[in-house]
Design a protein around this motif. Structure first.
Motif, PDB file in Angstrom:
ATOM      1  N   GLU A   1       0.848  -1.194   0.000  1.00 55.05           N
ATOM      2  CA  GLU A   1       0.000   0.000   0.000  1.00 55.05           C
ATOM      3  C   GLU A   1       0.882   1.242   0.000  1.00 55.05           C
ATOM      4  OE1 GLU A   1      -3.145   0.037  -0.273  1.00 55.05           O
ATOM      5  OE2 GLU A   1      -3.876  -1.921   0.438  1.00 55.05           O
ATOM      6  N   PRO A   2       0.489   2.263  -0.773  1.00 51.99           N
ATOM      7  CA  PRO A   2       1.264   3.514  -0.774  1.00 51.99           C
ATOM      8  C   PRO A   2       1.134   4.268   0.546  1.00 51.99           C
ATOM      9  CG  PRO A   2      -0.682   3.700  -2.195  1.00 51.99           C
ATOM     10  CD  PRO A   2      -0.635   2.288  -1.699  1.00 51.99           C
ATOM     11  N   ILE A   3       2.230   4.886   0.981  1.00 46.34           N
ATOM     12  CA  ILE A   3       2.200   5.659   2.224  1.00 46.34           C
ATOM     13  C   ILE A   3       2.787   7.053   1.995  1.00 46.34           C
ATOM     14  CG2 ILE A   3       2.379   3.691   3.828  1.00 46.34           C
ATOM     15  CD1 ILE A   3       5.396   4.411   4.109  1.00 46.34           C
ATOM     16  N   ARG A   4       2.428   7.930   2.895  1.00 47.25           N
ATOM     17  CA  ARG A   4       3.056   9.255   2.927  1.00 47.25           C
ATOM     18  C   ARG A   4       3.504   9.467   4.368  1.00 47.25           C
ATOM     19  NH1 ARG A   4       2.463  14.445   0.402  1.00 47.25           N
ATOM     20  NH2 ARG A   4       2.365  16.075   1.971  1.00 47.25           N
ATOM     21  N   ILE A   5       4.767   9.781   4.573  1.00 45.48           N
ATOM     22  CA  ILE A   5       5.249  10.047   5.944  1.00 45.48           C
ATOM     23  C   ILE A   5       5.575  11.530   6.031  1.00 45.48           C
ATOM     24  CG2 ILE A   5       6.841   9.383   7.780  1.00 45.48           C
ATOM     25  CD1 ILE A   5       7.659   6.965   6.136  1.00 45.48           C
ATOM     26  N   GLU A   6       4.959  12.204   6.972  1.00 42.76           N
ATOM     27  CA  GLU A   6       5.268  13.610   7.205  1.00 42.76           C
ATOM     28  C   GLU A   6       6.045  13.753   8.500  1.00 42.76           C
ATOM     29  OE1 GLU A   6       1.758  15.962   6.848  1.00 42.76           O
ATOM     30  OE2 GLU A   6       1.832  15.775   4.666  1.00 42.76           O
ATOM     31  N   ASN A   7       6.749  14.848   8.628  1.00 42.85           N
ATOM     32  CA  ASN A   7       7.537  15.134   9.843  1.00 42.85           C
ATOM     33  C   ASN A   7       8.494  13.986  10.163  1.00 42.85           C
ATOM     34  OD1 ASN A   7       6.127  17.601  10.273  1.00 42.85           O
ATOM     35  ND2 ASN A   7       4.396  16.361  10.936  1.00 42.85           N
ATOM     36  N   VAL A   8       9.248  13.575   9.139  1.00 39.78           N
ATOM     37  CA  VAL A   8      10.210  12.485   9.288  1.00 39.78           C
ATOM     38  C   VAL A   8      11.221  12.811  10.396  1.00 39.78           C
ATOM     39  CG1 VAL A   8      12.182  11.404   8.126  1.00 39.78           C
ATOM     40  CG2 VAL A   8      10.004  11.650   6.914  1.00 39.78           C
ATOM     41  N   ARG A   9      11.365  11.914  11.351  1.00 36.89           N
ATOM     42  CA  ARG A   9      12.281  12.090  12.492  1.00 36.89           C
ATOM     43  C   ARG A   9      12.014  13.421  13.202  1.00 36.89           C
ATOM     44  NH1 ARG A   9      17.247  12.634  11.492  1.00 36.89           N
ATOM     45  NH2 ARG A   9      18.061  11.745  13.386  1.00 36.89           N
ATOM     46  N   GLY A  10      10.689  13.679  13.384  1.00 35.67           N
ATOM     47  CA  GLY A  10      10.258  14.961  13.937  1.00 35.67           C
ATOM     48  C   GLY A  10      10.741  15.225  15.347  1.00 35.67           C
ATOM     49  N   ASN A  11      11.010  14.194  16.124  1.00 31.28           N
ATOM     50  CA  ASN A  11      11.458  14.508  17.494  1.00 31.28           C
ATOM     51  C   ASN A  11      12.965  14.355  17.678  1.00 31.28           C
ATOM     52  OD1 ASN A  11      12.001  11.870  18.200  1.00 31.28           O
ATOM     53  ND2 ASN A  11      10.783  11.893  20.072  1.00 31.28           N
ATOM     54  N   ARG A  12      13.701  14.488  16.592  1.00 29.70           N
ATOM     55  CA  ARG A  12      15.163  14.498  16.693  1.00 29.70           C
ATOM     56  C   ARG A  12      15.676  15.920  16.444  1.00 29.70           C
ATOM     57  NH1 ARG A  12      13.944  10.028  18.654  1.00 29.70           N
ATOM     58  NH2 ARG A  12      14.877   8.071  17.991  1.00 29.70           N
ATOM     59  N   SER A  13      16.879  16.219  16.964  1.00 26.00           N
ATOM     60  CA  SER A  13      17.387  17.589  16.822  1.00 26.00           C
ATOM     61  C   SER A  13      17.760  17.914  15.373  1.00 26.00           C
ATOM     62  CB  SER A  13      18.590  17.802  17.740  1.00 26.00           C
ATOM     63  OG  SER A  13      19.559  16.826  17.445  1.00 26.00           O
ATOM     64  N   THR A  14      18.028  16.868  14.581  1.00 29.86           N
ATOM     65  CA  THR A  14      18.292  17.083  13.147  1.00 29.86           C
ATOM     66  C   THR A  14      17.221  16.333  12.373  1.00 29.86           C
ATOM     67  OG1 THR A  14      19.715  15.149  13.240  1.00 29.86           O
ATOM     68  CG2 THR A  14      20.816  17.290  13.342  1.00 29.86           C
ATOM     69  N   PRO A  15      16.011  16.902  12.248  1.00 26.84           N
ATOM     70  CA  PRO A  15      14.929  16.143  11.621  1.00 26.84           C
ATOM     71  C   PRO A  15      15.198  15.846  10.143  1.00 26.84           C
ATOM     72  CG  PRO A  15      14.159  18.339  12.271  1.00 26.84           C
ATOM     73  CD  PRO A  15      15.602  18.238  12.650  1.00 26.84           C
ATOM     74  N   GLY A  16      14.380  15.007   9.565  1.00 29.58           N
ATOM     75  CA  GLY A  16      14.526  14.653   8.145  1.00 29.58           C
ATOM     76  C   GLY A  16      15.440  13.450   7.972  1.00 29.58           C
ATOM     77  N   LEU A  17      15.559  13.000   6.734  1.00 28.73           N
ATOM     78  CA  LEU A  17      16.368  11.804   6.438  1.00 28.73           C
ATOM     79  C   LEU A  17      17.853  12.111   6.572  1.00 28.73           C
ATOM     80  CD1 LEU A  17      14.664  10.381   3.196  1.00 28.73           C
ATOM     81  CD2 LEU A  17      14.368   9.589   5.547  1.00 28.73           C
ATOM     82  N   ARG A  18      18.564  11.362   7.412  1.00 27.61           N
ATOM     83  CA  ARG A  18      20.028  11.416   7.443  1.00 27.61           C
ATOM     84  C   ARG A  18      20.526  10.279   6.540  1.00 27.61           C
ATOM     85  NH1 ARG A  18      21.004  15.723   8.017  1.00 27.61           N
ATOM     86  NH2 ARG A  18      23.180  15.230   8.461  1.00 27.61           N
ATOM     87  N   HIS A  19      21.854  10.156   6.425  1.00 30.91           N
ATOM     88  CA  HIS A  19      22.386   9.185   5.462  1.00 30.91           C
ATOM     89  C   HIS A  19      21.842   7.782   5.681  1.00 30.91           C
ATOM     90  CE1 HIS A  19      25.307  12.432   4.837  1.00 30.91           C
ATOM     91  NE2 HIS A  19      25.303  11.952   3.611  1.00 30.91           N
ATOM     92  N   GLN A  20      21.777   7.356   6.960  1.00 26.92           N
ATOM     93  CA  GLN A  20      21.344   5.980   7.252  1.00 26.92           C
ATOM     94  C   GLN A  20      19.912   5.747   6.770  1.00 26.92           C
ATOM     95  OE1 GLN A  20      19.108   4.315   9.462  1.00 26.92           O
ATOM     96  NE2 GLN A  20      20.099   2.403   8.859  1.00 26.92           N
ATOM     97  N   HIS A  21      19.025   6.698   7.083  1.00 25.14           N
ATOM     98  CA  HIS A  21      17.611   6.523   6.716  1.00 25.14           C
ATOM     99  C   HIS A  21      17.423   6.675   5.211  1.00 25.14           C
ATOM    100  CE1 HIS A  21      18.288   8.806  10.498  1.00 25.14           C
ATOM    101  NE2 HIS A  21      17.772   7.697  10.989  1.00 25.14           N
ATOM    102  N   LEU A  22      18.223   7.570   4.637  1.00 23.44           N
ATOM    103  CA  LEU A  22      18.151   7.752   3.186  1.00 23.44           C
ATOM    104  C   LEU A  22      18.534   6.448   2.478  1.00 23.44           C
ATOM    105  CD1 LEU A  22      17.848   9.587   0.702  1.00 23.44           C
ATOM    106  CD2 LEU A  22      20.253  10.208   0.956  1.00 23.44           C
TER     107      LEU A  22
END
Ligand SMILES: Nc1ncnc2c1ncn2[C@@H]1O[C@H](COP(=O)(O)OP(=O)(O)OP(=O)(O)O)[C@@H](O)[C@H]1O
Length: 361
Positions: free
Chosen positions: A29-50
């Motif tokens: 099923e298609p998903i949309r994730i918003e506020n990726v890593r929202g509770n981290r000090s550097t939100p968004g995709l870092r290298h590992q998650h990318l």
């Protein structure tokens, strides 16, 4: 794409992203994730998650947007072929370079549940950090996680080519994953401790200081009396930069109806921390576990939830960690409700997924 599930990562970190992508593939099923890593000090995709997101896109030949460094919104549509209504994922050989000391084993974690929809063997070689902070050290995956999940049908092996420590990374390991029929999990009680295996590793640059030996000694001296050390493995590894790790694998008799018990306790060497202390830290974690009643360690607790979602079952977790709570919320959001029943001891809790709600039902 119109996402079936709109997921909000505001209260979560990388694990939410990895598990959400895996669930999207498993449900097709298609998903949309918003506020990726929202509770981290550097939100968004870092290298590992990318690297995880890129790997998922490649494995599924998926449609995706926002798969880039720093991205805080991702859309992902696995769009797999189906057979009899079930998604089918082709295996094959893949190689991924995280490019930093980002965790190799967390990438494996994301891919492991896909064994349930694999059509042919998958071989995934990943370059990055094999023994780095806030992730399972490689020997934990090899000696604790995979053997534990094997009892519930997961056919997987992990081969180490080279260790990678922080900050340089450059380690390499290969995950071999075969099509697997995941069985319902039942891990609620635990029998008597039945010995311990100890895996202590040092980078070659630290061999003169006998780091692997001293870590192992530190652990052995600190472990509860009466716990037999059945195997003691000290290794020296070539690596791009210094580092060290210790993993303790505790074996215990299975409770009635439960799988064989395994739990893991780990620590990593750090500049300024005596090697003996590293071993003692891992042993302290094992001793704390032995004083409790849960059959899985606090890390395996959150890592088993995606497998519960696949086939249903129950796991007694030592405590409801933040990772357990966010995983439960994520499963709820993709229509796999879990229940959590707190035990009379006030600490452990049994997390269950009813088999009728499980993804493979
Ligand atoms: N010592 C350890 N042994 C086994 N598993 C571990 C260990 N430390 C962390 N883990 C596991 O690694 C995962 C870490 O997920 P988490 O979301 O915190 O990390 P992350 O992807 O690095 O993201 P972020 O940077 O957002 O924190 C969890 O599943 C946790 O159980």
């Amino acid at each position: 794409m119109t996402p079936t599930y709109e997921l909000d990562g505001s209260d979560a970190g990388g694990q939410f992203v990895r598990t959400a992508l895996a669930l999207s593939v498993l449900e097709n099923e298609p998903i949309r994730i918003e506020n990726v890593r929202g509770n981290r000090s550097t939100p968004g995709l870092r290298h590992q998650h990318l690297a995880v997101a890129e790997t998922m896109v490649e494995l599924c030949d998926a449609d995706a947007t926002g798969v880039e460094l720093g991205s805080e919104t991702i859309e992902f549509d696995p769009n797999l072929e189906t057979q009899g209504g079930h998604p089918r994922l082709e295996g094959g050989r893949y190689a991924v370079d995280i490019g930093t000391a980002g965790s190799v084993t967390l990438l494996f974690d994301a891919v492991l549940p896909l064994a349930a929809v694999l059509e042919s063997p998958l071989r995934l070689t990943v370059t990055g950090g094999t023994d780095v902070k806030w992730s399972p050290p490689l020997d934990y995956v090899r000696h604790v996680k995979l053997p534990l999940l094997r009892q519930f049908g997961l056919v997987a092996a992990c081969e180490l080519e080279r260790r990678g420590f922080y900050p340089k990374g450059g380690g390499q390991a290969t995950l071999h994953l075969a099509p697997s029929t995941i069985e319902p999990i039942d891990l609620r009680s635990r029998g008597e401790p039945d010995g311990l295996r100890l895996y202590s590793t040092e980078a070659a640059a630290l061999s003169e200081q006998d780091v692997a030996f001293r870590q192992a000694e530190g652990a052995r001296e600190r472990l509860d009396d009466g716990l037999e050390v059945r195997e003691r493995c000290e290794t020296t590894a070539e690596s791009a930069c210094p580092g060290s790790a210790i993993v303790l694998r505790l074996e215990y008799e299975a409770g009635p109806g439960d799988g064989t018990g395994l739990a893991g306790f780990t620590a990593l060497g750090e500049r300024g921390t005596p090697a003996e202390r590293v071993g003692e830290d891992a042993a302290d974690a094992a001793n704390r576990f032995l004083a409790g009643t849960a059959p899985v360690d606090r890390h395996m607790a959150d890592q088993t939830l995606v497998f519960l979602a696949l086939a249903g079952g129950r796991v007694r977790v030592p405590e409801e960690t933040d990772h357990v709570a966010t995983s439960r919320a994520l499963l709820e959001a993709v229509d796999v409700p879990t229940t959590l029943e707190r035990a009379a001891d006030g600490e452990t809790a049994v997390v269950s997924v009813d088999s009728s709600a499980a993804l493979l039902d």
